[in-house]
Design a protein around this motif. Structure first.
Motif, PDB file in Angstrom:
ATOM      1  N   LEU A  40       4.123   3.435  21.468  1.00 28.65           N
ATOM      2  CA  LEU A  40       3.508   2.174  21.805  1.00 28.65           C
ATOM      3  C   LEU A  40       2.191   2.196  22.145  1.00 28.65           C
ATOM      4  O   LEU A  40       1.312   1.158  21.793  1.00 28.65           O
ATOM      5  CB  LEU A  40       3.728   2.106  23.637  1.00 28.65           C
ATOM      6  CG  LEU A  40       3.348   1.184  24.714  1.00 28.65           C
ATOM      7  CD1 LEU A  40       3.560  -0.343  24.077  1.00 28.65           C
ATOM      8  CD2 LEU A  40       4.043   1.152  25.958  1.00 28.65           C
ATOM      9  N   GLY A  70       3.414  -6.611  32.312  1.00 29.40           N
ATOM     10  CA  GLY A  70       3.981  -5.593  31.393  1.00 29.40           C
ATOM     11  C   GLY A  70       2.673  -5.041  30.656  1.00 29.40           C
ATOM     12  O   GLY A  70       2.700  -5.103  29.372  1.00 29.40           O
ATOM     13  N   GLY A  72       1.613  -2.597  29.729  1.00 26.34           N
ATOM     14  CA  GLY A  72       1.479  -1.177  29.055  1.00 26.34           C
ATOM     15  C   GLY A  72       0.202  -0.346  29.106  1.00 26.34           C
ATOM     16  O   GLY A  72      -0.251  -0.225  30.505  1.00 26.34           O
ATOM     17  N   ASP A  92       3.065  -3.072  35.523  1.00 32.67           N
ATOM     18  CA  ASP A  92       3.860  -2.481  34.572  1.00 32.67           C
ATOM     19  C   ASP A  92       5.136  -1.720  35.326  1.00 32.67           C
ATOM     20  O   ASP A  92       4.558  -1.056  36.729  1.00 32.67           O
ATOM     21  CB  ASP A  92       3.285  -1.653  33.625  1.00 32.67           C
ATOM     22  CG  ASP A  92       4.187  -1.506  32.342  1.00 32.67           C
ATOM     23  OD1 ASP A  92       3.901  -2.222  31.269  1.00 32.67           O
ATOM     24  OD2 ASP A  92       5.099  -0.744  32.307  1.00 32.67           O
ATOM     25  N   SER A  93       6.268  -1.677  35.008  1.00 31.49           N
ATOM     26  CA  SER A  93       7.117  -0.853  35.690  1.00 31.49           C
ATOM     27  C   SER A  93       7.335   0.700  35.286  1.00 31.49           C
ATOM     28  O   SER A  93       7.882   1.402  36.008  1.00 31.49           O
ATOM     29  CB  SER A  93       8.537  -1.690  35.651  1.00 31.49           C
ATOM     30  OG  SER A  93       8.873  -1.554  34.115  1.00 31.49           O
ATOM     31  N   ASP A  94       6.519   0.963  34.441  1.00 29.12           N
ATOM     32  CA  ASP A  94       6.640   2.315  33.769  1.00 29.12           C
ATOM     33  C   ASP A  94       5.677   3.170  34.343  1.00 29.12           C
ATOM     34  O   ASP A  94       4.350   2.884  34.118  1.00 29.12           O
ATOM     35  CB  ASP A  94       6.536   2.100  32.363  1.00 29.12           C
ATOM     36  CG  ASP A  94       6.867   3.668  31.609  1.00 29.12           C
ATOM     37  OD1 ASP A  94       7.508   3.679  30.653  1.00 29.12           O
ATOM     38  OD2 ASP A  94       6.242   4.650  32.031  1.00 29.12           O
ATOM     39  N   GLY A 124       5.083  -2.630  39.127  1.00 30.20           N
ATOM     40  CA  GLY A 124       6.087  -3.636  39.635  1.00 30.20           C
ATOM     41  C   GLY A 124       6.930  -4.201  38.682  1.00 30.20           C
ATOM     42  O   GLY A 124       6.524  -3.910  37.418  1.00 30.20           O
ATOM     43  N   ASP A 125       7.963  -4.978  38.961  1.00 28.33           N
ATOM     44  CA  ASP A 125       8.805  -5.378  37.932  1.00 28.33           C
ATOM     45  C   ASP A 125       8.683  -6.932  37.857  1.00 28.33           C
ATOM     46  O   ASP A 125       8.292  -7.765  38.660  1.00 28.33           O
ATOM     47  CB  ASP A 125      10.335  -5.127  38.558  1.00 28.33           C
ATOM     48  CG  ASP A 125      11.485  -5.343  37.647  1.00 28.33           C
ATOM     49  OD1 ASP A 125      11.640  -6.241  37.125  1.00 28.33           O
ATOM     50  OD2 ASP A 125      12.017  -3.894  37.298  1.00 28.33           O
ATOM     51  N   VAL A 126       8.874  -7.271  36.524  1.00 31.92           N
ATOM     52  CA  VAL A 126       8.663  -8.676  36.069  1.00 31.92           C
ATOM     53  C   VAL A 126       9.705  -9.655  36.781  1.00 31.92           C
ATOM     54  O   VAL A 126       9.545 -10.640  36.867  1.00 31.92           O
ATOM     55  CB  VAL A 126       8.847  -9.031  34.679  1.00 31.92           C
ATOM     56  CG1 VAL A 126       7.838  -8.165  33.779  1.00 31.92           C
ATOM     57  CG2 VAL A 126      10.274  -8.553  34.058  1.00 31.92           C
ATOM     58  N   ARG A 142       2.829 -10.068  26.785  1.00 30.56           N
ATOM     59  CA  ARG A 142       2.593  -9.962  25.481  1.00 30.56           C
ATOM     60  C   ARG A 142       3.606  -8.606  25.126  1.00 30.56           C
ATOM     61  O   ARG A 142       3.596  -7.554  25.739  1.00 30.56           O
ATOM     62  CB  ARG A 142       1.258  -9.523  25.040  1.00 30.56           C
ATOM     63  CG  ARG A 142       1.204  -9.210  23.125  1.00 30.56           C
ATOM     64  CD  ARG A 142      -0.178  -9.114  23.013  1.00 30.56           C
ATOM     65  NE  ARG A 142      -0.390  -8.735  21.769  1.00 30.56           N
ATOM     66  CZ  ARG A 142      -0.778  -7.588  21.183  1.00 30.56           C
ATOM     67  NH1 ARG A 142      -0.704  -6.396  22.257  1.00 30.56           N
ATOM     68  NH2 ARG A 142      -0.874  -7.179  19.979  1.00 30.56           N
ATOM     69  N   PHE A 143       4.620  -8.911  23.866  1.00 30.78           N
ATOM     70  CA  PHE A 143       5.497  -7.925  23.560  1.00 30.78           C
ATOM     71  C   PHE A 143       6.594  -7.461  24.880  1.00 30.78           C
ATOM     72  O   PHE A 143       6.869  -6.257  24.709  1.00 30.78           O
ATOM     73  CB  PHE A 143       5.027  -6.967  22.875  1.00 30.78           C
ATOM     74  CG  PHE A 143       4.144  -7.333  21.591  1.00 30.78           C
ATOM     75  CD1 PHE A 143       4.224  -8.618  21.182  1.00 30.78           C
ATOM     76  CD2 PHE A 143       3.307  -6.520  21.009  1.00 30.78           C
ATOM     77  CE1 PHE A 143       3.532  -9.088  19.902  1.00 30.78           C
ATOM     78  CE2 PHE A 143       2.706  -6.954  19.747  1.00 30.78           C
ATOM     79  CZ  PHE A 143       2.762  -8.153  19.393  1.00 30.78           C
TER      80      PHE A 143
HETATM   81  C1  LIG Z   1       5.759  -3.203  24.061  1.00 29.05           C
HETATM   82  S1  LIG Z   1       5.107  -2.767  25.410  1.00 29.05           S
HETATM   83  C2  LIG Z   1       4.030  -4.111  25.588  1.00 29.05           C
HETATM   84  C3  LIG Z   1       2.605  -3.542  26.203  1.00 29.05           C
HETATM   85  C4  LIG Z   1       1.585  -4.495  26.215  1.00 29.05           C
HETATM   86  N1  LIG Z   1       1.681  -5.827  26.882  1.00 29.05           N
HETATM   87  C5  LIG Z   1       0.931  -4.729  24.954  1.00 29.05           C
HETATM   88  O1  LIG Z   1       0.936  -5.935  24.588  1.00 29.05           O
HETATM   89  O2  LIG Z   1       0.541  -3.786  24.368  1.00 29.05           O
HETATM   90  C6  LIG Z   1       6.148  -3.727  26.852  1.00 29.05           C
HETATM   91  C7  LIG Z   1       5.567  -3.262  28.267  1.00 29.05           C
HETATM   92  O3  LIG Z   1       6.518  -3.994  29.223  1.00 29.05           O
HETATM   93  C8  LIG Z   1       6.823  -3.029  30.209  1.00 29.05           C
HETATM   94  N2  LIG Z   1       8.192  -3.533  30.897  1.00 29.05           N
HETATM   95  C9  LIG Z   1       9.394  -3.697  30.310  1.00 29.05           C
HETATM   96  N3  LIG Z   1      10.243  -4.131  31.264  1.00 29.05           N
HETATM   97  C10 LIG Z   1       9.471  -4.300  32.262  1.00 29.05           C
HETATM   98  C11 LIG Z   1       9.902  -4.828  33.681  1.00 29.05           C
HETATM   99  N4  LIG Z   1      11.084  -5.269  33.920  1.00 29.05           N
HETATM  100  N5  LIG Z   1       8.967  -5.065  34.570  1.00 29.05           N
HETATM  101  C12 LIG Z   1       7.490  -4.582  34.243  1.00 29.05           C
HETATM  102  N6  LIG Z   1       7.180  -4.070  32.984  1.00 29.05           N
HETATM  103  C13 LIG Z   1       8.169  -3.865  32.218  1.00 29.05           C
HETATM  104  C14 LIG Z   1       7.106  -1.572  29.429  1.00 29.05           C
HETATM  105  O4  LIG Z   1       6.934  -0.783  30.399  1.00 29.05           O
HETATM  106  C15 LIG Z   1       6.045  -1.829  28.486  1.00 29.05           C
HETATM  107  O5  LIG Z   1       4.711  -1.249  29.149  1.00 29.05           O
END
Ligand SMILES: C[S@@+](CC[C@H](N)C(=O)[O-])C[C@H]1O[C@@H](n2cnc3c(N)ncnc32)[C@H](O)[C@@H]1O
Length: 305
Positions: A40, A70, A72, A92-94, A124-126, A142-143
Motif C-alpha cells: 500500500l 479511507g 491510508g 481509516d478503519s485500519d 472509523g468505518d466508511v 481514493r482506491f
Molecule cells: C488502497 S487503500 C487507499 C488509501 C488512500 N486512499 C490512497 O489513495 O492511497 C484503501 C484504504 O481504505 C481503507 N478501508 C477499507 N475499507 C474501509 C472501511 N470499511 N472503512 C474505513 N476505511 C476502509 C483501508 O484500510 C485502506 O487504508
C-alpha cells in the motif's frame, strides 16, 4: 467547489514543499513496513503524481472542512491541507495504517509548518462515518470503493456527512480499461486472476470505476463530471530491476490469502510464482485508467438528525 474553475489559492512553492516532505516521510516509512502495508505504501508513493494532479484541480475556499475517507497513509490528507486554509480529517478503519498516517502527518506538519489542527486523523468505518450530518464541504476517497462489500452504504454515508452544496470526489480503478501489449504471461495471469477472485470474494470490485457515478446518484447528491485519468508507459524491464522485484514482492505478500482462500493450491501458487520469476521480462506498453467522479449535494438539502 468545482474543478479547474478558479486560480489555485496557494502558490506552487508551499504545495511543493508539502509534496517533497510527504515523499520523504513515505520513503522513510518503507523499510519498516511489512506485507500488505508495504505494498500500500509503495502504491501511495508511485501514484503521487497522478493523485497530486487531481487534487490540484480542486478549487478550495478558506475555512472548508474536508474528509479523506479511507486515507491510508494520509498522503492525500496532507496534500489537501496544502491547498489552502482548510481543515482536513483523514479517516481509516485500519489501526496500523492510521498510526503510520499520524506519524507521517506529525513529521510533515512540523517540517513544513502546517498549523496545528490543519490535519487530524481519526479511526472509523466508511459505513458509519463518526461525524454529524453536514460536517464536510469535500469528501475525497481514493482506491477505497474497490474494496467495499456495500459501496452503496458508503455512498449514503458520504451524502449524509456532506454539507449542502458540498462535493464528493471519488476515485477508483476499472480493470476493463487496462491493456498490455504484449499481454501478460500465462503464469502472471494465473496469479493476477487469483488476486482478483480473492478481492471479489471479499465483496470488492476491480471494475468499480464505471459504477461510481451510479452509486453516488441518489436523493440530494447529483453526479457531475466523470473524468478518466489515463496512464500509459512503455516498460523495458530488467530481469532483476525494481519493477520486477516490486511485483514479485506484491505477489508473495498475498500467498496465504490466495492459498488459504483456495484460489490456487500452494503448489500452483509456488510454481506459478517461480515460473513468473524465471521469465525473461518482455518490454511492454501498459495502459490503464482510473475514473474520478464528482458529485454535488443539493444546496437546499436538509438532513434530519
Ligand atoms: C488502497 S487503500 C487507499 C488509501 C488512500 N486512499 C490512497 O489513495 O492511497 C484503501 C484504504 O481504505 C481503507 N478501508 C477499507 N475499507 C474501509 C472501511 N470499511 N472503512 C474505513 N476505511 C476502509 C483501508 O484500510 C485502506 O487504508
Amino acid at each position: 467547489m468545482a474543478i479547474a474553475e478558479q486560480t489555485p489559492p496557494i502558490g506552487g512553492p508551499k504545495r511543493e514543499l508539502v509534496w517533497s516532505a510527504v515523499d520523504e516521510a513515505l520513503g522513510e516509512a518503507l523499510p519498516g513496513a511489512i506485507d500488505e502495508l508495504r505494498w500500500l505504501l509503495i502504491q501511495t508513493i508511485v501514484s503521487a503524481a497522478q493523485r497530486r494532479a487531481l487534487l490540484g484541480s480542486l478549487t478550495v475556499r478558506p475555512g472548508q472542512r474536508m474528509l479523506d475517507l479511507g486515507c491510508g497513509f494520509g498522503a492525500a490528507t496532507l496534500e489537501l491541507a496544502a491547498l489552502g486554509e482548510v481543515q482536513v480529517i483523514g479517516l481509516d478503519s485500519d489501526r496500523a495504517v492510521l498510526a503510520a498516517a499520524r506519524r507521517i502527518g506529525e513529521r510533515v506538519g512540523m517540517q513544513v509548518g502546517l498549523p496545528r489542527g490543519r490535519t487530524t486523523f481519526a479511526s472509523g468505518d466508511v459505513y458509519s462515518i463518526p461525524f454529524p450530518n453536514g460536517s464536510f464541504d469535500l469528501v475525497f476517497s481514493r482506491f477505497v470503493f474497490q474494496h467495499l462489500e456495500h459501496p452503496e452504504r458508503a455512498a449514503n454515508e458520504i451524502a449524509r456527512v456532506l454539507s449542502p452544496g458540498g462535493t464528493a470526489c471519488i476515485v477508483d480503478v476499472d480493470d476493463g480499461l487496462s491493456i498490455s501489449e504484449p499481454p501478460p504471461s500465462a503464469a502472471f495471469e494465473r496469479l493476477a486472476s487469483a488476486l482478483r477472485s480473492s478481492q471479489t470474494a471479499k465483496g470488492g470490485d476491480r471494475y468499480i470505476g464505471r459504477r461510481l457515478a451510479g452509486l453516488l446518484d441518489r436523493h440530494e447528491l447529483t453526479p457531475g463530471a466523470v473524468i478518466v485519468i489515463p496512464q500509459a508507459a512503455y516498460h523495458r524491464p530488467e530481469p532483476a530491476g525494481p519493477e520486477r522485484s516490486l511485483m514479485l514482492e506484491r505477489l508473495r505478500s498475498r500467498r496465504a490469502e490466495i492459498t488459504d482462500g483456495g484460489y490456487l493450491s500452494i503448489e500452483e501458487f509456488d510454481s506459478s510464482l517461480a515460473e513468473f520469476a524465471g521469465e525473461d521480462p518482455l518490454p511492454s506498453c501498459d495502459i490503464e485508467a482510473h475514473l474520478a467522479v464528482f458529485a454535488t449535494k443539493d444546496a437546499a438539502a436538509v438532513h434530519a438528525d
